[in-house]
Scaffold this active site. Sequence first.
Site, PDB file in Angstrom:
ATOM      1  N   ILE A 132       0.895  -0.898  -0.104  1.00 34.99           N
ATOM      2  CA  ILE A 132       0.129  -0.277  -0.054  1.00 34.99           C
ATOM      3  C   ILE A 132       1.136   1.246   0.260  1.00 34.99           C
ATOM      4  O   ILE A 132       0.073   2.510  -0.425  1.00 34.99           O
ATOM      5  CB  ILE A 132      -0.870   0.296   1.358  1.00 34.99           C
ATOM      6  CG1 ILE A 132      -2.222   1.276   0.718  1.00 34.99           C
ATOM      7  CG2 ILE A 132       0.440   0.375   2.324  1.00 34.99           C
ATOM      8  CD1 ILE A 132      -3.403   0.731   1.893  1.00 34.99           C
ATOM      9  N   LYS A 133       1.743   1.134   0.090  1.00 38.45           N
ATOM     10  CA  LYS A 133       3.185   1.476   0.750  1.00 38.45           C
ATOM     11  C   LYS A 133       3.419   3.056  -0.854  1.00 38.45           C
ATOM     12  O   LYS A 133       3.378   4.171  -0.998  1.00 38.45           O
ATOM     13  CB  LYS A 133       4.300   1.783   1.161  1.00 38.45           C
ATOM     14  CG  LYS A 133       4.224   1.494   2.590  1.00 38.45           C
ATOM     15  CD  LYS A 133       3.642   2.477   3.451  1.00 38.45           C
ATOM     16  CE  LYS A 133       3.435   1.701   4.776  1.00 38.45           C
ATOM     17  NZ  LYS A 133       3.289   3.164   5.753  1.00 38.45           N
TER      18      LYS A 133
END
Length: 291
Positions: free
Chosen positions: A44-45
């Site tokens: 998700i980063k």
Amino acid sequence: MRGIYQSVLHAVGDTPLVQLNKVVGRHDARVLAKLEFMNPGGSIKDRMALHIIEKAERDGLLKPGAVIVENTSGNTGVGVAMAAALKGYRCIFTMPDKMSQEKVNRLKAFGAEVVVTPTAVPADHPDSYYETAKRIARETPNSFMINQYHNKDNIEAHYRSTGPEIWEQTGGNFQVLVAGLGTGGTLSGTAKFLKEKHPRLRTVGVDPEGSIYYDMFHTGKESVPHTYKVEGIGEDMVCGALEFAHIDDVIQVNDRECFQMARRLCRRSEEHTSELQSHHDLVCRLLLEKK
């Protein structure tokens, strides 16, 4: 098929929601997992990294030939390094020594420099990965620091992407949002957007034993942090990217529970013994019973 993307960066986001069937019992809540590992950098980063970099470019803070510096547990570094490789920036990352060698190698594969620092030191210690990154940024000409732990753009990234995606995918038809707490930006931004759409939504953060967030949320005081094994969640300092105003509860998990559930998800086990139940399962059931 979604056609041809102009670059791998255009593939960030738009990840699927998948129903969990074999780790959730017949009488449990329906549990949907958002598959953020399907981002091109594997987490998700990617969303936050790309958002911060492109906003810094628009604002004139990140200029051609710049060196991007950041302290990372690995995933943010991959997202930043991937974007930097395409955009032509050099990267220097600091990383605690408890992180896997695979993460270090992956960052180096993107052409990044990795500085490994001790894990078991306070956040304000000169040798911590936070302070080491700050020092490197000060000493490096034309440097830009992502500052994921305190940058409000971390929250904005998820307010503008993750939250709207979940709303569109579910049509708003869900009652509880559960996410791990690291920098806090993912849950803060996603919850902020979704609560504006769905005020009765309950948002729950997951924090590992050894981190300070659980006690901070429930008592308003920082506990004494200690080392834990699970990577990427929890913290030993107060982060500016965490806004408790958007979070309704924080539950605590331990290393054993985290590793066991990760293995169960990988093996798609159908066992439902109490020994193997994770807090992720339990919180969904308990919250459902409170309705």
